[in-house]
Design an enzyme around this catalytic site. Structure first.
Site, short mmCIF file in Angstrom:
data_model
loop_
_atom_site.label_atom_id
_atom_site.label_comp_id
_atom_site.label_asym_id
_atom_site.label_seq_id
_atom_site.Cartn_x
_atom_site.Cartn_y
_atom_site.Cartn_z
N ASN A 185 0.85 -1.19 0.00
CA ASN A 185 0.00 0.00 0.00
C ASN A 185 0.89 1.25 0.00
O ASN A 185 1.35 1.69 1.05
CB ASN A 185 -0.94 -0.04 1.22
N CYS B 90 -2.16 5.42 0.52
CA CYS B 90 -3.03 6.10 1.48
C CYS B 90 -2.64 7.59 1.58
O CYS B 90 -1.51 7.91 1.94
CB CYS B 90 -2.89 5.41 2.83
C1 LIG Z 1 -12.97 3.60 4.22
C2 LIG Z 1 -11.89 3.20 3.30
C3 LIG Z 1 -10.75 2.61 3.80
C4 LIG Z 1 -9.72 2.23 2.93
N1 LIG Z 1 -8.63 1.61 3.45
C5 LIG Z 1 -7.64 1.19 2.61
C6 LIG Z 1 -6.54 0.45 3.12
O1 LIG Z 1 -6.45 0.15 4.30
N2 LIG Z 1 -5.59 0.07 2.23
C7 LIG Z 1 -5.65 0.34 0.91
O2 LIG Z 1 -4.76 -0.03 0.15
N3 LIG Z 1 -6.71 1.03 0.40
C8 LIG Z 1 -7.69 1.45 1.23
N4 LIG Z 1 -8.79 2.09 0.70
C9 LIG Z 1 -8.84 2.37 -0.75
C10 LIG Z 1 -9.60 1.28 -1.52
O3 LIG Z 1 -8.97 0.03 -1.41
C11 LIG Z 1 -9.72 1.64 -3.02
O4 LIG Z 1 -8.42 1.78 -3.56
C12 LIG Z 1 -10.48 2.92 -3.27
O5 LIG Z 1 -11.55 3.03 -2.37
C13 LIG Z 1 -11.01 3.03 -4.70
O6 LIG Z 1 -11.94 2.03 -4.99
P1 LIG Z 1 -13.55 2.29 -4.99
O7 LIG Z 1 -13.82 3.44 -5.91
O8 LIG Z 1 -14.16 0.99 -5.43
O9 LIG Z 1 -13.92 2.62 -3.58
C14 LIG Z 1 -9.83 2.48 1.55
C15 LIG Z 1 -10.98 3.06 1.06
C16 LIG Z 1 -12.02 3.41 1.90
C17 LIG Z 1 -13.26 4.02 1.34
#
Ligand SMILES: Cc1cc2nc3c(=O)[nH]c(=O)nc-3n(C[C@H](O)[C@H](O)[C@H](O)COP(=O)(O)O)c2cc1C
Ligand code: SF4
Ligand code: SF4
Length: 469
Positions: free
Chosen positions: A131, A134
């Site tokens: 990751n 973030c």
């Molecule tokens: C509440 C929340 C927590 C997230 N936590 C992580 C995380 O711990 N590690 C990570 O790599 N991405 C994290 N993400 C990002 C998601 O894995 C993803 O890359 C991002 O939400 C885009 O995808 P989506 O449009 O389907 O939500 C998080 C996203 C959200 C909304």
């Protein structure tokens, strides 16, 4: 029946749909429930250093009747003990040996990377996702997007991981950078097996007008968060395409960002992704959405004659060109289907104020009329029209000519001044400013447009300047 299974850089999965690392993959309970519902894989909520989360954590952007069109979070990585997560990964893998469990990781020092990579390998993970994305909280501590924005640092950390990794390593990229192919290439140089993108986009989703603080509000204050959900799909698609087309990236891509339906997934795949990850849609609607996603994908593949996912990976890439390679001779104009038109006049207003004054209203009918000679084929009217297929864009050229800006540049036939006969806008009729205040502007417009176009065409015929062929 098409085969939905994939082998993503060595990670096998019964279908290309994985849950992205986020709250839906926070525990073994959730991941097993998701696999049971039909998801092919799960990227575990990021494991790493101990953190403390705030409350509240999420903000949403609603658009008209659509809730959470965009979604924002200021959550950190997993705050559950590493040992619990490792035990649960092991249990999930025992019960679901053919599903993909990928451990998402984020730590700091070389030793910490070595330790945690060994831990998740021993727990039975099928792959690792680093990751580097973030955009809040962790980057202030030198992790997450702070790494993703520094290709050299990213490469070094990938190299540390590859020193001990025995399972495939995916590097998750941050979109908070001007050129995402830079960290993608660094991931390849470091020895990574694949990339995934996008993580969330740094954002402020709104400001409370009474408390003067950005959402989500934590004791009267707020912070920038990470944006995701349907709103980010266009940005994600472009970045997936950029990485897929780059000759020095050449790594399998897991597409993430705004995927809510099988159609969204297919779009990511057609632009080069060979697995897809979903977060916001699973948080919004639950794990059950996978049923429609897999059946929709199967039906699409059957209709198109695709036997495997790989038959369609990157299928749209040859058609994504630079602007200078588009055919300047291609010409469409709008046409209104009178049977379908409900006379709302949205198209008239849009073209009149926001485009090229190419639609007029005629007395005695509520159906507007396209002034063909003034229509530049911009699509705006068809986009605002509330009736499906009521305004269509019809081809007007005969398809025999093909000329691009690049070819014109090479042939020395690009206009050098606005008055140049070869310039595009030269023959487009624009009302005089004072006509804006006149009462008759639209009744007279078509006639004037026609006169002007005829005069211009005659002038052009007799012009000494040669037109581009
Ligand atoms: C509440 C929340 C927590 C997230 N936590 C992580 C995380 O711990 N590690 C990570 O790599 N991405 C994290 N993400 C990002 C998601 O894995 C993803 O890359 C991002 O939400 C885009 O995808 P989506 O449009 O389907 O939500 C998080 C996203 C959200 C909304
Ligand atoms: S395509 Fe554009 S220019 Fe043509 S009528 Fe519609 S809005 Fe006007
Ligand atoms: S927007 Fe569509 S439905 Fe409304 S007037 Fe124009 S053509 Fe008719």
């Amino acid at each position: 029946m098409p085969d939905l299974s994939i082998n993503f850089a060595g990670i096998k999965s019964p279908n290309p749909f994985w849950l992205a690392s986020a709250p839906p993959t926070n525990s073994g309970y959730q991941v097993m429930k998701a696999f049971d519902a039909g998801w092919g894989g799960a990227v575990w909520k990021t494991l790493g250093v101990p953190v403390v989360n705030v409350s509240s954590r999420y903000g949403g952007v609603n658009y008209r009747d659509k809730r959470m069109m965009g979604f924002n979070n200021i959550e950190l990585i997993s705050d559950r003990p590493l040992s619990d997560n490792l035990r649960e990964i092991e249990e999930v893998k025992k019960r679901f040996p053919h599903h993909a469990v990928i451990a998402s990781l984020m730590v700091q020092s070389r030793q910490e990377w070595h330790d945690i990579v060994r831990d998740v390998q021993n727990a039975g993970s099928d792959g690792i996702e680093l990751n580097f994305g973030c955009p809040h909280g962790m980057c202030e501590r030198g992790m997450g997007s702070a790494v993703g924005q520094e290709p050299e640092v990213l490469q070094t950390i990938v190299e540390w991981v590859m020193e001990v990794a025995k399972i495939p390593v995916i590097v998750k990229l941050t979109p908070n950078i001007s050129d995402i192919t830079e960290p993608a290439m660094a991931a390849r140089r470091g020895g990574a097996d694949a990339i995934s993108l996008i993580n969330t986009i740094q954002s402020i989703v709104g400001v409370d007008l009474d408390l003067f603080a950005p959402y989500p509000i934590v004791d009267g204050k707020g912070s920038n968060g990470g944006y995701c959900g349907p709103a980010v799909k266009p940005i994600a698609l472009n970045m997936v395409k950029n990485c897929a087309q780059h000759p020095d990236v050449q790594l399998p891509i897991s597409g993430i960002g705004g995927i809510e339906s099988w159609r969204d997934a297919v779009e990511h795949i057609l632009l080069g992704a060979s697995s897809v990850q979903v977060c916001t849609a699973a948080m919004h609607y639950g794990f059950g959405i996978i049923r429609e996603m897999t059946s929709g994908l199967e039906q699409y593949m059957t209709e198109k004659g695709f036997h495997t996912i790989y038959d369609m990976v990157g299928k749209a890439l040859p058609n994504v060109k630079h602007w200078e390679d588009l055919n300047l001779k291609y010409k469409v104009t709008a046409e209104i289907n009178e049977e379908k038109c409900i006379g709302c006049q949205l198209c008239y207003t849009a073209c009149e104020d926001g485009a090229h004054q190419a639609i007029r209203l005629n007395e005695g009918t509520r159906v507007p009329e396209i002034i063909q000679e003034n229509c530049v084929g911009c699509n705006l009217c068809s986009l605002v029209c509330p009736v499906e297929q009521c305004i269509t864009m019809e081809r007007r050229d005969d398809g025999t000519e093909h000329l691009t800006w690049k070819e014109r540049t090479e042939a020395g036939t690009i206009p050098t001044e606005f008055d140049d006969e070869r310039a595009g806008g030269r023959h487009h009729w624009v009302p005089a400013p004072a006509a804006a205040l006149g009462k008759e502007k639209h009744k007279t417009l078509p006639g004037k447009a026609r006169q002007y176009a005829a005069a211009d065409a005659a002038a052009l015929e007799s012009s000494a300047v040669e037109r581009p062929k």
